[in-house]
Design an enzyme around this catalytic site. Structure first.
Site, mmCIF file in Angstrom:
data_model
loop_
_atom_site.group_PDB
_atom_site.id
_atom_site.type_symbol
_atom_site.label_atom_id
_atom_site.label_comp_id
_atom_site.label_asym_id
_atom_site.label_seq_id
_atom_site.Cartn_x
_atom_site.Cartn_y
_atom_site.Cartn_z
ATOM 1 N N ARG A 225 -3.825 47.072 -96.437
ATOM 2 C CA ARG A 225 -4.636 47.082 -95.212
ATOM 3 C C ARG A 225 -6.075 47.525 -95.502
ATOM 4 O O ARG A 225 -7.026 47.019 -94.898
ATOM 5 C CB ARG A 225 -4.002 47.981 -94.156
ATOM 6 C CG ARG A 225 -2.757 47.381 -93.554
ATOM 7 C CD ARG A 225 -2.166 48.280 -92.492
ATOM 8 N NE ARG A 225 -0.942 47.702 -91.973
ATOM 9 C CZ ARG A 225 0.006 48.383 -91.373
ATOM 10 N NH1 ARG A 225 -0.122 49.692 -91.198
ATOM 11 N NH2 ARG A 225 1.094 47.780 -90.937
ATOM 12 N N ASP B 204 -19.240 55.366 -105.458
ATOM 13 C CA ASP B 204 -18.515 54.419 -104.606
ATOM 14 C C ASP B 204 -17.003 54.561 -104.780
ATOM 15 O O ASP B 204 -16.269 53.589 -104.694
ATOM 16 C CB ASP B 204 -18.972 52.986 -104.877
ATOM 17 C CG ASP B 204 -18.703 52.534 -106.301
ATOM 18 O OD1 ASP B 204 -18.316 53.369 -107.157
ATOM 19 O OD2 ASP B 204 -18.865 51.329 -106.574
ATOM 20 N N ASP C 241 -12.062 52.251 -105.770
ATOM 21 C CA ASP C 241 -13.403 52.025 -106.293
ATOM 22 C C ASP C 241 -13.915 50.735 -105.663
ATOM 23 O O ASP C 241 -13.214 49.712 -105.678
ATOM 24 C CB ASP C 241 -13.389 51.904 -107.819
ATOM 25 C CG ASP C 241 -14.788 51.790 -108.384
ATOM 26 O OD1 ASP C 241 -15.491 52.811 -108.438
ATOM 27 O OD2 ASP C 241 -15.185 50.663 -108.770
#
Length: 158
Positions: free
Chosen positions: A73, A53, A10
């Site tokens: 990452r 999102d 999110d």
């Protein structure tokens, strides 16, 4: 088949970007987020936008350590500035990570990853939270032998 990891992502700080700079800026950020996540994952991994999102990443044949590395990452990549039509913006991400349980229903696993993501948000945002539940704790009961057809060794009908 080996372990499969699921990351539920999110975006933190996306709504203010969308509200302040418009949907065109928000769309540019979403496209760039998908590109950055895809650049980190391997061929055969699945990156999907779930809506708004939120994104999911399915990492087949991936142990917990590797999934955690991928998640970190992703956090690093999403912390870099994003170019929009009006200006550069910054966002972050909260990531829930789970090891999917073999034979479990995908909706249940997605809910587990979503709950882990909310734990990441509660822990301060812009972080990864791993759900370390064992399969039985996650609601999956493996049965064999005399206990088959019973839950937790209880007699049938209780």
């Amino acid at each position: 088949m080996g372990p499969t990891a699921l990351l539920y992502i999110d975006l933190d700080g996306f709504k203010p970007v969308n509200d302040a700079f418009g949907h065109e800026a928000g769309d540019a950020v979403l496209v760039a987020v998908a590109e950055r996540i895809s650049a980190i994952t391997r061929t055969g991994d699945v990156v999907a936008r779930l809506g708004g999102d939120e994104f999911a990443v399915i990492l087949p044949w991936t142990d917990d350590a590797t999934a955690d590395t991928v998640a970190e990452r992703i956090l690093e990549a999403l912390a870099l500035p994003f170019d929009t039509p009006s200006r550069q913006v910054y966002i972050g991400a909260s990531i829930g990570a789970i090891r999917a349980t073999s034979g479990a229903h995908p909706d249940g696993e997605l809910r587990r990853a979503d709950a882990a993501m909310y734990a990441a948000k509660a822990g301060g945002r812009n972080r990864v939270h791993r759900d370390r539940l064992a399969p039985a704790e996650a609601g999956v009961v493996r049965e064999s032998g005399p206990a088959r057809g019973r839950r937790n060794g209880a007699p049938d009908g209780t």
